[in-house]
Design a protein around this motif. Structure first.
Motif, mmCIF file in Angstrom:
data_model
loop_
_atom_site.group_PDB
_atom_site.id
_atom_site.type_symbol
_atom_site.label_atom_id
_atom_site.label_comp_id
_atom_site.label_asym_id
_atom_site.label_seq_id
_atom_site.Cartn_x
_atom_site.Cartn_y
_atom_site.Cartn_z
ATOM 1 N N UNK A 374 25.127 -77.703 10.904
ATOM 2 C CA UNK A 374 24.232 -77.718 12.064
ATOM 3 C C UNK A 374 23.794 -76.286 12.312
ATOM 4 N N UNK A 375 22.487 -76.059 12.330
ATOM 5 C CA UNK A 375 21.962 -74.713 12.547
ATOM 6 C C UNK A 375 20.956 -74.749 13.687
ATOM 7 N N UNK A 505 30.893 -71.352 13.640
ATOM 8 C CA UNK A 505 30.552 -69.933 13.428
ATOM 9 C C UNK A 505 31.732 -69.174 12.833
ATOM 10 N N UNK A 506 32.470 -69.813 11.937
ATOM 11 C CA UNK A 506 33.726 -69.237 11.447
ATOM 12 C C UNK A 506 33.551 -68.031 10.544
ATOM 13 N N UNK A 507 32.346 -67.765 10.051
ATOM 14 C CA UNK A 507 32.148 -66.622 9.146
ATOM 15 C C UNK A 507 31.060 -65.682 9.651
ATOM 16 N N UNK A 533 29.926 -78.016 9.871
ATOM 17 C CA UNK A 533 29.872 -76.551 9.834
ATOM 18 C C UNK A 533 28.711 -76.083 10.694
ATOM 19 N N UNK A 534 29.039 -75.241 11.677
ATOM 20 C CA UNK A 534 28.007 -74.603 12.495
ATOM 21 C C UNK A 534 27.905 -73.156 12.026
ATOM 22 N N UNK A 535 26.704 -72.731 11.671
ATOM 23 C CA UNK A 535 26.586 -71.397 11.081
ATOM 24 C C UNK A 535 25.249 -70.751 11.409
ATOM 25 N N UNK A 536 25.295 -69.430 11.563
ATOM 26 C CA UNK A 536 24.083 -68.616 11.634
ATOM 27 C C UNK A 536 23.753 -68.094 10.243
ATOM 28 N N UNK A 537 24.771 -67.820 9.433
ATOM 29 C CA UNK A 537 24.569 -67.282 8.084
ATOM 30 C C UNK A 537 24.316 -68.460 7.150
ATOM 31 N N UNK A 538 23.071 -68.659 6.802
ATOM 32 C CA UNK A 538 22.666 -69.839 6.039
ATOM 33 C C UNK A 538 23.224 -69.850 4.619
ATOM 34 N N UNK A 539 23.637 -68.681 4.117
ATOM 35 C CA UNK A 539 24.189 -68.641 2.762
ATOM 36 C C UNK A 539 25.472 -69.453 2.659
ATOM 37 N N UNK A 545 25.961 -81.244 2.278
ATOM 38 C CA UNK A 545 25.289 -82.509 1.947
ATOM 39 C C UNK A 545 24.065 -82.728 2.833
ATOM 40 N N UNK A 546 24.205 -82.398 4.106
ATOM 41 C CA UNK A 546 23.104 -82.557 5.054
ATOM 42 C C UNK A 546 23.086 -81.369 5.993
ATOM 43 N N UNK A 547 21.891 -80.902 6.297
ATOM 44 C CA UNK A 547 21.725 -79.820 7.272
ATOM 45 C C UNK A 547 20.904 -80.358 8.429
ATOM 46 N N UNK A 548 21.445 -80.209 9.640
ATOM 47 C CA UNK A 548 20.750 -80.664 10.847
ATOM 48 C C UNK A 548 20.259 -79.424 11.579
ATOM 49 N N UNK A 549 18.957 -79.386 11.846
ATOM 50 C CA UNK A 549 18.361 -78.242 12.535
ATOM 51 C C UNK A 549 18.080 -78.636 13.977
ATOM 52 N N UNK A 550 18.606 -77.832 14.919
ATOM 53 C CA UNK A 550 18.454 -78.139 16.342
ATOM 54 C C UNK A 550 17.652 -77.053 17.052
ATOM 55 N N UNK A 551 16.908 -77.481 18.053
ATOM 56 C CA UNK A 551 16.164 -76.553 18.898
ATOM 57 C C UNK A 551 16.077 -77.140 20.295
#
Length: 586
Positions: A374-375, A505-507, A533-539, A545-551
């Motif tokens: 989730x980004x 945001x573990x990394x 996985x919630x992350x700011x670092x997209x790498x 498997x799936x990326x959910x983009x939220x705004x």
């Protein structure tokens, strides 16, 4: 809320905590009664000694009466010991029970409660306020009962010995009672202000000590010192009121007592000089003791009533927390099994503050064993989803299910046992690494911890520390770097053997070496598990498997890394381009 002068309902509630200690309670009352009797005997025996043996010069009888008074004095000391000891023991037992009940209650509150309740205030309620409740029994209630009993017995002896002299003493008592009542009312208000200022000071100091790094980084030492001076001044002013009232009351009470004694001596002396056979020298000598025994308790009752009043005010604050049921979490009845890991959110809406929605009807489906990322920008609602899955907060509407069962149907401990969370800001207790990993779980052995550390690749890091697994990380883990704390959190999560793993945001704030270790740890502990996985670092999420983009509380895009990069004006593509060069886009 302003406390009543005496809240009988609150007092009865506090007394219910004496129920498990009925024998001890009765022992305190019994010794109070016996103490009042032997205390009043001393002046009476002194009168008899003077009138019956000293004036007639009977040395044999005098010796026996002196021995009798010595026995009475010893009994008084014995009863005094048991009275004080048992009263304090009862008070300490009661506050132990209340403190345990309060802490157990705090552990079951929703996070919403801790969002609004200052930590320093809760510490005050759990520690000093409860300690003050003990004084209801050790310095208040039983002392007042003992003093009242002494006064009743003393008055009985006095009327028996010389009713004329006793009437002089009784006539002076209403004035002292009136002064005492005024004093008690003033002190009640002053003590309430003292407790308020103590809570405010505890809250301020706790926050500044916890956030000392921010205070120093932004050069706020002088500003915070001035704020503390203002709070400390208010605290000092509140206490000075109590000192002022005490300074006024006790001299007035002493003057009233001394004037009463002077009148008794004057009237009794004239009666003796006039040849009154009903008034003796023994009366005058014993009355100097009786007046002290009568007026001192009456004077001190005000002070002891204030001790009890402070305990009542503290009790009222503690019970306010104990009675807070709206924020208490309610669990279901189903014991959560080892989840397969299917998670569904259907039209979930949620707001921390009513009317300000954070999640606006989102729907998410996660299959067992999937890794879903989730980004989104800060405040998009990513971490809120994690909070709702763990039921730290309750949704406004919609449903959340795990393996097709609503999470509200599971008991809270079993639900959270199946979900492990690794946060960005890892909290470690002031304890050893081993205890921070196991969190006191007796079912996790030392060998299991060492084997798990080796599997996820962090055994070398832990063993390199002084003491290895027995290394004390100090408060909040200050002896470790943020990356090291993250590695400990990964091992802790891995050993809990969860069905669902959440990395929040573990990394986001670690060095390259720590990130390599964490990447390896992540691959190990997510294997065969559903992972969010919630992350700011997209790498770190390109292989999800799936990326959910939220705004702004809504889902704007869904897909894997390659699919989302194909959207020319996509939100995810913009985020990715801001972190990597366009040449990296495949």
């Amino acid at each position: 809320m302003k406390a009543k002068a005496f809240d009988s309902k609150l007092f009865r509630r506090i007394l219910t905590y004496t129920t498990p200690y009925k024998l001890l309670y009765r022992g305190v009352v019994a010794t109070a009664i016996l103490l009042s009797i032997v205390t009043a005997l001393r002046p009476f025996l002194l009168k008899k000694t003077v009138d019956v043996y000293i004036e007639p010069k009977d040395s044999y009888g005098l010796l026996w009466y002196v021995i009798l008074m010595g026995i009475v004095l010893i009994l008084e000391g014995v009863f005094q010991f048991f009275f004080v000891y048992w009263a304090n023991l009862l008070g300490q037992n009661i506050i132990r029970d209340i403190r345990q009940q309060l802490f157990s209650h705090l552990l079951r509150f929703r996070m919403k409660y801790f969002d609004t309740a200052p930590v320093g205030q809760l510490v005050t309620r759990t520690v000093s306020d409860i300690e003050q409740i003990a004084r209801i029994f050790s310095q208040g209630l039983f002392m007042i009962i003992s003093d009242l009993l002494k006064m009743v017995v003393v008055l009985g002896f006095m009327f028996y010995m010389n009713w004329r002299l006793t009437l002089i003493v009784v006539a002076a008592m209403p004035l002292l009672v009136y002064v005492t009542r005024i004093f008690q009312r003033k002190m009640q208000v002053a003590f309430e202000e003292v407790r308020h200022q103590v809570a405010a000071m505890n809250t301020f100091v706790q926050e500044r000590v916890t956030g000392m790094k921010i205070v120093q980084l932004f050069n706020r030492e002088t500003i915070e010192y001035q704020k503390f001076k203002e709070i400390n001044q208010k605290h000092n002013k509140a206490w000075m009121k109590t000192i002022l009232y005490n300074s006024i009351f006790f001299p007035i009470a002493d003057i009233i007592s001394s004037l009463c004694l002077a009148l008794v001596v004057l009237y009794g002396g004239f009666r003796i000089l006039d040849g009154d056979k009903f008034t003796t020298f023994g009366d005058l000598i014993s009355y100097t003791m009786f007046i002290g025994m009568l007026f001192n308790p009456l004077r001190q009752i005000a002070d002891k009533f204030n001790e009890m009043q402070m305990g009542m005010i503290a009790g009222n604050r503690v019970f306010d927390v104990l009675d807070a049921q709206d924020d208490k979490q309610e669990g279901g009845t189903i014991e959560a099994p080892q989840f397969k890991g299917k998670i569904e959110l259907q039209k979930v809406r949620f707001s921390y503050i009513p009317g300000e929605e954070v999640l606006k009807g989102i729907s998410i489906g996660i299959q067992p064993g999937q890794t879903v990322a989730i980004v989104g920008a800060t405040g998009a609602g990513k971490s809120t989803i994690i909070n709702l899955l763990n039921r730290f907060y309750e949704i406004d509407s919609g449903t959340i299910t795990i393996d097709d069962t609503p999470i509200h149907d599971f008991t809270l401990p079993s639900l959270r046992r199946q979900i492990a969370v690794v946060l960005q800001d890892v909290f470690l207790f002031a304890d050893t690494i081993y205890n921070n990993i196991t969190l006191g779980n007796p079912n996790i052995t030392r060998k299991e911890v060492e084997a798990a550390a080796a599997r996820i690749g962090i055994a070398d890091f832990i063993e390199s520390l002084p003491g290895g697994y027995d290394h004390d990380v100090k408060e909040r883990g200050v002896m470790l770097s943020s990356g090291q704390r993250q590695l400990i959190a990964f091992l802790r999560a891995y050993l809990s053997n969860p069905s669902i793993l959440i990395l929040d945001e573990a990394t986001s704030s670690i060095d390259t070496h720590a990130e390599e270790l964490i990447q390896h740890a992540t691959e190990t502990i997510t294997k065969g598990r559903t992972a969010i996985v919630i992350a700011h670092r997209l790498a770190t999420i390109v292989n999800a498997d799936t990326i959910i983009v939220m705004e702004k509380g809504e889902i704007v895009e869904t897909g894997n890394h390659q699919e989302l990069l194909q959207l020319e004006k996509g939100y995810y593509r913009k985020l990715y381009e801001s972190q990597f060069s366009e040449s990296s886009i495949q």
